[in-house]
Motif scaffolding. Structure first.
Motif, short mmCIF file in Angstrom:
data_model
loop_
_atom_site.label_atom_id
_atom_site.label_comp_id
_atom_site.label_asym_id
_atom_site.label_seq_id
_atom_site.Cartn_x
_atom_site.Cartn_y
_atom_site.Cartn_z
N GLY A 55 0.81 -0.97 -0.01
CA GLY A 55 0.16 0.06 0.22
C GLY A 55 1.43 1.36 -0.06
O GLY A 55 0.13 2.46 0.74
N SER A 56 1.80 0.98 -0.94
CA SER A 56 2.50 2.35 -1.02
C SER A 56 2.83 3.36 -1.49
O SER A 56 2.85 5.00 -1.45
N THR A 57 2.11 3.51 -2.30
CA THR A 57 1.34 4.42 -3.74
C THR A 57 0.76 4.78 -3.33
O THR A 57 -0.77 3.81 -2.51
N ASP A 58 0.62 6.62 -3.06
CA ASP A 58 -0.42 7.58 -2.41
C ASP A 58 -1.29 8.08 -3.75
O ASP A 58 -1.58 8.37 -3.99
N SER A 59 0.17 8.09 -4.87
CA SER A 59 0.00 8.41 -6.15
C SER A 59 0.01 7.87 -7.28
O SER A 59 0.67 6.83 -7.25
N THR A 79 -11.62 6.22 2.52
CA THR A 79 -13.08 6.71 2.97
C THR A 79 -13.74 6.11 4.57
O THR A 79 -12.32 5.60 4.71
N ARG A 80 -15.17 6.55 4.77
CA ARG A 80 -14.61 5.70 6.05
C ARG A 80 -14.90 4.34 6.61
O ARG A 80 -15.08 4.20 7.44
N PHE A 81 -15.11 4.07 5.47
CA PHE A 81 -15.29 2.87 5.74
C PHE A 81 -13.67 1.47 4.92
O PHE A 81 -14.07 0.39 5.17
N GLY A 82 -13.12 2.37 4.47
CA GLY A 82 -11.88 2.06 4.63
C GLY A 82 -11.10 2.54 3.54
O GLY A 82 -11.62 3.56 2.90
N SER A 83 -9.67 1.86 2.96
CA SER A 83 -9.54 2.58 1.89
C SER A 83 -9.79 2.09 0.40
O SER A 83 -10.10 0.46 0.67
N VAL A 84 -9.47 2.26 -0.89
CA VAL A 84 -9.85 2.05 -1.98
C VAL A 84 -8.88 2.07 -2.85
O VAL A 84 -8.14 3.14 -2.64
N GLN A 85 -8.65 0.99 -3.49
CA GLN A 85 -6.94 0.52 -4.88
C GLN A 85 -7.00 -0.16 -5.40
O GLN A 85 -8.02 -1.52 -5.26
N VAL A 86 -7.21 0.21 -6.59
CA VAL A 86 -7.37 -0.39 -8.18
C VAL A 86 -5.96 -0.71 -8.63
O VAL A 86 -5.40 0.48 -8.71
N GLN A 87 -5.91 -1.78 -9.33
CA GLN A 87 -4.53 -1.74 -10.32
C GLN A 87 -4.92 -2.23 -11.63
O GLN A 87 -5.99 -3.37 -11.86
N ILE A 88 -4.67 -1.69 -12.63
CA ILE A 88 -5.51 -2.03 -13.66
C ILE A 88 -4.29 -2.27 -15.33
O ILE A 88 -3.02 -2.48 -14.65
N ASP A 97 -7.99 -5.01 -18.00
CA ASP A 97 -8.45 -5.99 -16.67
C ASP A 97 -8.07 -5.13 -15.40
O ASP A 97 -6.92 -4.18 -15.81
N VAL A 98 -9.45 -5.24 -13.92
CA VAL A 98 -9.04 -4.20 -13.44
C VAL A 98 -9.12 -5.09 -12.42
O VAL A 98 -9.80 -5.60 -11.71
N LYS A 99 -7.85 -4.28 -11.38
CA LYS A 99 -7.59 -5.46 -10.76
C LYS A 99 -7.55 -4.65 -8.66
O LYS A 99 -7.22 -3.21 -8.70
N ALA A 100 -8.86 -4.92 -8.11
CA ALA A 100 -8.62 -4.34 -6.70
C ALA A 100 -7.84 -4.75 -5.72
O ALA A 100 -7.27 -5.64 -5.12
N LEU A 101 -6.75 -4.07 -5.56
CA LEU A 101 -5.66 -4.51 -4.39
C LEU A 101 -6.25 -3.71 -3.01
O LEU A 101 -6.62 -4.53 -2.07
N HIS A 102 -7.28 -3.21 -2.89
CA HIS A 102 -7.84 -2.93 -1.39
C HIS A 102 -9.05 -2.68 -2.10
O HIS A 102 -9.41 -1.54 -2.22
N TYR A 146 -13.32 3.95 -5.45
CA TYR A 146 -12.90 3.39 -6.39
C TYR A 146 -12.52 3.26 -8.00
O TYR A 146 -11.85 3.37 -8.65
N LEU A 147 -13.62 4.15 -8.65
CA LEU A 147 -14.09 5.12 -9.77
C LEU A 147 -12.34 6.50 -9.92
O LEU A 147 -11.53 6.64 -10.60
N THR A 148 -11.80 6.53 -8.11
CA THR A 148 -11.24 8.18 -7.51
C THR A 148 -9.91 6.89 -8.22
O THR A 148 -8.98 7.85 -9.40
N SER A 149 -9.92 6.29 -7.13
CA SER A 149 -8.10 5.37 -8.21
C SER A 149 -8.24 5.36 -8.86
O SER A 149 -6.84 5.00 -9.88
N LEU A 150 -9.48 3.99 -9.86
CA LEU A 150 -9.23 3.96 -11.21
C LEU A 150 -8.58 5.10 -12.41
O LEU A 150 -7.78 4.66 -13.23
#
Lengths: 159, 491
Positions: A55-59, A79-88, A97-102, A146-150
């Protein structure tokens, strides 16, 4: 209130709180794999344990890139329910492919919502080839994150 | 017979002669009031433990969900505190509802007055917890998303389902508690205050959806969800059953109608009612009932009054008559004097601990003033004591104000109770005495009238300030708190 009543009430309350604490300790141990599973289930083929753990990447940043392909990781969105991060995964200028890392997993309710929303978001994003898709109703917070990270991942891939 | 009367024989009855009644037989055999008291104290302790445990349990729900271990940042700490405040606040609200539900177990253990006293005491803490819940959650969520609490609240209102109901609920809770504060209560008529209080049900109802849909502790499939549902449903059921269903059933069962209105003294009337199965209302002593006279303009006004005479039941269906004595205290009571025979009456009760169930000792002292004398009459009629073990003190400005004194004298004679009439003005400028000026001048104290008061149950009924003085005197005379039974009679 009598002394007997006060003492019994205090003991009973302490016992109940202790039992709650004990039960909570067990839940915490069980919950970790559950969260990982939710990521794995939506992540597609490879469940990259190491990747989601860092989870090192912030940008947005690219991990490996060739001329027109590779994997790009989006920003980790809080988010208030936890973090979201995706990888394409990009091949020949197209998102394959879109993969949800978190995903939002602060509690069981969020895990449940994430598990429902992530596959839908993935298929919509693949169809649209962008982050410009509708949010999933009942999972607004997860969808937005999800869409912001995407979008960040897409920006990083210069698509 | 050990019946004596001081300082003067009673005045003649204003109602045109005393009615001769037959007194219901007091159950024979020894009464173990000490063990009755032990059992009641055990119940009281059990209730205390249950109440505290329920608060602890509401926190344990969150702990068991792994709540404390999820705190890893300032944001999650705020959110966690908010969740805990919400859980505890809702638990207190449910306890308040249960205290006001007139559940017989609670009523027989601590009495209606004290139940409502605790109910009132929980009002502010629960509101503070609920306010803290809202604020802390807005701050915690806001910090997690980088929003200020106000924007976060707007986002919650707009985006999260059921949250708009929770905001409305918060506003309703605020309205209820503010209008309940004594200062405000005095400025508005009772009916307005009562109407606003009914909003509590709306406040609780609108708060429930978000607890289950947004509250992560109560997510689907958790045992916490079942527990929370169970206590919500149990509270709602208790309210419906004891405050709605039982009164309706009792009203239907007893079919009470006003049979006679009789003036006892200026501004004081006896209301006699007839009905069925009155044997089920006997033996309540001075416990009170809530009466509604089903006449135009009156039916919605509840009147809390004790019986002033035990029901006389005869006939196969328990047909018979009972009586309350009412003084013209307010607008509502004034209308009662103009009730017409044949008016149907809805009844709830009996409530309160002003009866035999509160007894702790074999001896008993009853002290009443003004209209507060009337519940003592019913108590005197029904509570068990051996001849010589009861003392009755009646206080009023004049003999005329010693309502029902002729009947009480009659009962005292029959049952062997000492009776004192304490009439005359009170001491000018002394707010601490409850005795007439003459008695004070002669150096009479409570212990002089009732030498064995320290080993007696003391029943006090009269205006609040006066009763406070009696209770203080009794405590000075060595009466323990558990022996004092005091009924408020000014509301």
């Amino acid at each position: 209130m009598t002394v007997r009543g006060a003492v019994s009430a205090a003991l009973a309350s302490a016992g109940i709180l202790l039992a709650g604490w004990q039960a909570g300790a067990q839940v915490a141990e069980v919950q970790a794999p559950v969260a990982a599973m939710s990521v794995g289930a939506t992540g597609g083929a490879a469940a990259g344990d190491g990747t989601s753990g860092t989870g090192s990447t912030d940008s947005g940043s690219s991990e490996s890139s060739t001329a027109a392909g590779g994997t790009y990781t989006g920003a980790s969105v809080q988010t208030r329910f936890g973090s979201v991060q995706v990888q394409i995964t990009v091949k020949a200028g197209a998102i394959t492919d879109v993969k949800a890392l978190h995903l939002t997993d602060d509690d069981r309710k969020s895990v449940q919502i994430s598990n429902r929303a992530a596959p839908l978001l993935r298929s919509e994003a693949l169809a649209a080839q962008s982050a410009n898709v509708q949010t999933i109703s009942g999972a607004t917070v997860t969808s937005d994150a999800y869409l912001t990270s995407l979008q960040a991942a897409i920006d990083a891939a210069h698509l | 017979m050990n019946s004596q009367l001081m300082p003067a024989p009673p005045a003649h009855s204003r109602s045109g002669g005393p009615e001769v009644r037959t007194y219901p037989a007091i159950p024979a055999g020894p009464h173990n009031f000490a063990s009755q008291h032990r059992r009641r104290r055990l119940r009281s302790d059990a209730l205390t433990v249950t109440a505290w445990s329920s608060v602890a349990a509401s926190l344990a729900l969150w702990l068991a969900d792994g709540g404390a271990r999820g705190i890893d940042s300032a944001a999650s700490a705020f959110t966690a505190m908010g969740i805990v405040a919400g859980l505890a606040g809702m638990d207190l609200v449910l306890l308040m509802l249960l205290l006001a539900a007139r559940i017989p177990l609670i009523d027989r253990t601590i009495g209606h007055d004290r139940a409502l006293e605790f109910h009132g005491k929980l009002g502010k803490p629960s509101l503070y917890l609920l306010l803290a819940h809202g604020l802390l959650i807005a701050v915690g969520y806001g910090m997690a998303e980088g929003l200020d609490p106000v924007s976060e609240s707007v986002a919650l209102w707009v985006q999260v389902p059921d949250m708009w109901l929770a905001f409305i609920s918060m506003a309703l809770f605020l309205a209820v508690v503010i209008t309940s504060l004594v200062a405000v209560r005095r400025r508005f008529p009772y009916e307005f205050w009562y109407g606003v209080h009914l909003l509590t049900y709306a406040a609780v109802a609108t708060s429930i959806p978000h607890q289950f849909s947004v509250g992560a502790v109560f997510a689907e499939g958790t045992w916490q969800r079942w527990y929370w549902m169970a206590i919500c449903v149990a509270t709602g059921t208790a309210l419906l059953f004891f405050r709605v269903l039982q009164p309706v059933l009792a009203t239907y069962r007893h079919r009470l109608t006003v049979s006679r209105i009789q003036t006892v003294a200026p501004g004081v009337v006896n209301i006699e009612m007839s009905g069925r199965q009155l044997d089920r209302l006997t033996g309540t002593g001075g416990r009170f009932f809530v009466w509604r006279f089903l006449a135009p303009g009156l039916w919605w006004h509840p009147h809390p009054f004790s019986l002033s005479a035990e029901p006389l039941a005869h006939g196969l269906q328990g047909e018979g008559g009972l009586r309350i004595t009412v003084r013209n205290l307010g607008r509502g009571s004034a209308q009662l004097a103009r009730l017409r025979p044949g008016t149907k009456v809805a009844v709830e009760g009996p409530y309160g601990l002003f009866g035999t169930a509160a007894r702790t000792r074999d001896k008993v002292v009853m002290i009443g003033a003004g209209i507060g004398i009337t519940p003592l009459r019913a108590l005197l009629e029904s509570t068990p004591f051996s001849p010589g073990n009861a003392t009755v003190l009646l206080r009023g400005h004049s003999e005329q104000e010693l309502y029902l004194s002729v009947e009480i004298l009659e009962i005292c004679r029959n049952r062997g109770a000492r009776l004192f009439h304490l009439t005359g003005p009170r001491v000018d400028g002394d707010p601490h005495t409850w005795l007439p000026e003459e008695a004070v001048r002669r150096g009479h104290t409570l212990a002089a009238y009732a030498p064995d008061i320290s080993e007696s149950d003391v029943y006090v009924c009269g205006p609040a300030g006066w009763a406070r003085n009696v209770v203080a005197d009794a405590r000075t005379a060595g009466v323990r708190a558990e022996q004092i039974h005091h009924e408020r009679f000014d509301w």
